[in-house]
Write an enzyme that holds these catalytic residues in place. Structure first.
Site, mmCIF file in Angstrom:
data_model
loop_
_atom_site.group_PDB
_atom_site.id
_atom_site.type_symbol
_atom_site.label_atom_id
_atom_site.label_comp_id
_atom_site.label_asym_id
_atom_site.label_seq_id
_atom_site.Cartn_x
_atom_site.Cartn_y
_atom_site.Cartn_z
ATOM 1 N N GLU A 195 59.984 8.155 -45.465
ATOM 2 C CA GLU A 195 61.112 7.969 -44.546
ATOM 3 C C GLU A 195 60.684 7.292 -43.241
ATOM 4 O OE1 GLU A 195 64.257 10.992 -44.331
ATOM 5 O OE2 GLU A 195 62.834 12.347 -45.303
ATOM 6 N N ASP A 251 74.073 18.571 -31.842
ATOM 7 C CA ASP A 251 72.720 18.309 -31.361
ATOM 8 C C ASP A 251 72.628 17.160 -30.362
ATOM 9 O OD1 ASP A 251 70.030 18.495 -31.039
ATOM 10 O OD2 ASP A 251 69.484 18.066 -33.112
ATOM 11 N N THR A 283 70.912 16.060 -38.623
ATOM 12 C CA THR A 283 70.261 16.243 -37.335
ATOM 13 C C THR A 283 70.029 17.734 -37.083
ATOM 14 O OG1 THR A 283 70.383 15.727 -34.974
ATOM 15 C CG2 THR A 283 72.416 16.411 -36.019
ATOM 16 N N ASP A 330 58.127 11.967 -43.464
ATOM 17 C CA ASP A 330 59.050 11.362 -42.493
ATOM 18 C C ASP A 330 58.262 10.918 -41.258
ATOM 19 O OD1 ASP A 330 61.037 10.671 -40.715
ATOM 20 O OD2 ASP A 330 62.297 12.410 -41.130
ATOM 21 N N HIS A 378 68.834 15.219 -27.797
ATOM 22 C CA HIS A 378 68.037 14.122 -28.342
ATOM 23 C C HIS A 378 67.825 13.081 -27.261
ATOM 24 C CE1 HIS A 378 67.301 14.725 -32.593
ATOM 25 N NE2 HIS A 378 68.543 15.062 -32.818
ATOM 26 N N ARG A 412 60.391 18.990 -46.502
ATOM 27 C CA ARG A 412 60.254 17.640 -45.951
ATOM 28 C C ARG A 412 59.267 17.720 -44.804
ATOM 29 N NH1 ARG A 412 63.865 14.987 -41.907
ATOM 30 N NH2 ARG A 412 65.112 16.880 -42.055
ATOM 31 N N TYR A 444 57.421 16.114 -41.549
ATOM 32 C CA TYR A 444 57.322 15.114 -40.490
ATOM 33 C C TYR A 444 55.844 14.799 -40.274
ATOM 34 C CZ TYR A 444 62.228 15.873 -39.180
ATOM 35 O OH TYR A 444 63.591 15.944 -39.188
ATOM 36 N N HIS A 498 67.512 5.868 -42.298
ATOM 37 C CA HIS A 498 68.826 6.351 -41.889
ATOM 38 C C HIS A 498 69.774 5.177 -41.644
ATOM 39 C CE1 HIS A 498 65.954 9.524 -40.900
ATOM 40 N NE2 HIS A 498 66.958 10.375 -40.966
ATOM 41 N N TYR A 502 70.019 7.731 -32.259
ATOM 42 C CA TYR A 502 70.615 8.879 -31.592
ATOM 43 C C TYR A 502 71.691 8.460 -30.597
ATOM 44 C CZ TYR A 502 66.661 11.409 -33.562
ATOM 45 O OH TYR A 502 65.739 11.965 -34.418
#
Length: 391
Positions: free
Chosen positions: A221, A42, A297, A193, A45, A162, A164, A246, A90
């Site tokens: 999160e 990924d 990710t 999140d 980003h 989860r 966002y 994270h 990222y």
């Protein structure tokens, strides 16, 4: 055994949302005739710069050729020297190190005729409970779309999600109310999140609104800007819900431990730079008496297989984890896609050596792209993983 060559293959695989994610599939060849595979997952980003694969290959050749793949610590140190930690979520150097470290583990396990989980110390379980992501609401009319996602995935066996949040709280609240009304206790929303979108005070106010709809909430999160350790600490004092963040560098993890800023470390090989580093982060969390969730990710099957081996070899994962990437894409590049059943990620067959997945050359060619360059996408598309913009 010595490394003789390395291949890097860029692929672009669409998500069900239409957004095309670009990844790099790694092949490391040896003088024993064995090939290890890995995934730099990924690259689509922020920040919006593209890695030049030809230049990257030349750099990796200078580091890897002639090395013994079993010198994992030495090679990882050289990779960190060449692609250093940057205290950023990222950081693409971490993606690069992750793909190489995955392939080295695959290679070493194949040589020993064992699975990667056995190379990591053996399994303590065969499957990991995971959740399906519901992407961030920007507009109220996306609520119905996301309710339909819950319906579809619930039918497939996913009963934990989860969410966002933080961009449109009215829509977030409407979605939670609909889920509670329609699914009641059959569906669990394990985390909200915030993805660093809000400062901790605004996040605190949002949490008060959203936790009226507690559907089995396990954690909050990323409810503060990146590396705002003081903000995380202050928010942790003001809520009864565990705070998760994270891990994207060992310095950052050290600061969170020193500040006692969080309750749960979200650990993912892609963000910390590979299986070797992820294990270090997991052990540090255990020593600090912090919880662990296995993050993501949204990898393809190669990267997810590596995470399954890691997760099934750790004794201190104590929360629902996140790796459901292969379910988000319309395709993959392997012959034997990773398996999900009843909301669990199942580790590859322990009797299959290495990572337990095999590249399908026809699919690799199908999804091949010439480079990692950017198309006409917006910041909102990158953040929300959608192919369209509205308003």
């Amino acid at each position: 055994m010595k490394i003789t060559d390395i291949e890097l293959h860029a692929v672009g695989v669409p998500r069900h949302t239409g957004f095309v994610n670009k990844h790099v599939i790694v092949k490391i060849h040896t003088d024993e005739g064995l090939t290890g595979i890995g995934e730099m997952s990924d690259f689509s980003h922020l920040p919006m710069y593209a890695v030049d694969l030809n230049d990257l290959k030349r750099t990796l050749i200078s580091i890897l050729i002639g090395k013994n793949p079993f010198d994992l610590m030495k090679i990882n140190q050289e990779l960190i020297d060449s692609f250093p930690e940057a205290m950023y979520y990222y950081e693409k150097g971490s993606f690069i190190r992750n793909g190489i470290d995955n392939a080295l583990h695959d290679l070493c396990a194949k040589y020993l005729d064992i699975s990667v989980s056995d190379l990591l110390g053996g399994r303590v379980k065969e499957k990991i409970k995971v959740c399906y992501p519901i992407f961030r609401h920007r507009f109220m009319d996306e609520v119905e779309e996301n309710i339909e996602v819950v319906r579809k995935r619930y039918e497939q066996g996913f009963d934990v999600f989860r969410l966002y949040v933080g961009k449109n709280l009215d829509a977030d609240e409407a979605f939670l109310a609909r889920v509670k009304e329609e699914f009641k206790s059959k569906v669990k929303i394990k985390s909200y999140d915030f993805s660093h979108l809000l400062n901790w005070k605004d996040a605190s106010r949002a949490i008060k609104r959203l936790t009226k709809y507690d559907l089995g909430l396990e954690m909050i999160e990323s409810p503060a800007p990146r590396n705002d350790f003081e903000g995380l600490y202050q928010l942790r004092l003001k809520t009864d819900y565990p705070i998760s963040e994270h891990v994207w560098s060992f310095k950052q993890q050290e600061e969170m431990i020193k500040k006692d800023a969080i309750d749960i470390f979200n650990i993912s090989p892609i963000f910390i730079g590979g299986l070797t580093s992820a294990r270090k982060a997991a052990y540090a969390a255990e020593v600090a008496n912090k919880g662990i969730v296995l993050g993501t990710t949204q990898e393809l099957s190669i990267g997810t297989a590596a995470m399954a081996h890691l997760g099934c070899s750790l004794t201190n994962i104590n929360h629902t984890s996140d790796p459901t990437g292969p379910e988000l894409y319309v395709g993959d590049v392997v012959k034997n896609k990773i398996t999900y059943k009843d909301g669990y990620l199942h580790a590859p067959d322990r009797n299959v050596k290495g990572l337990g997945v095999e590249i399908d050359e026809a699919l690799l060619e199908k999804y091949r792209v010439p480079d990692l360059s950017w198309s006409n996408v917006t910041v909102h598309q990158l953040q929300d993983r959608t192919a369209t913009t509205k308003g």
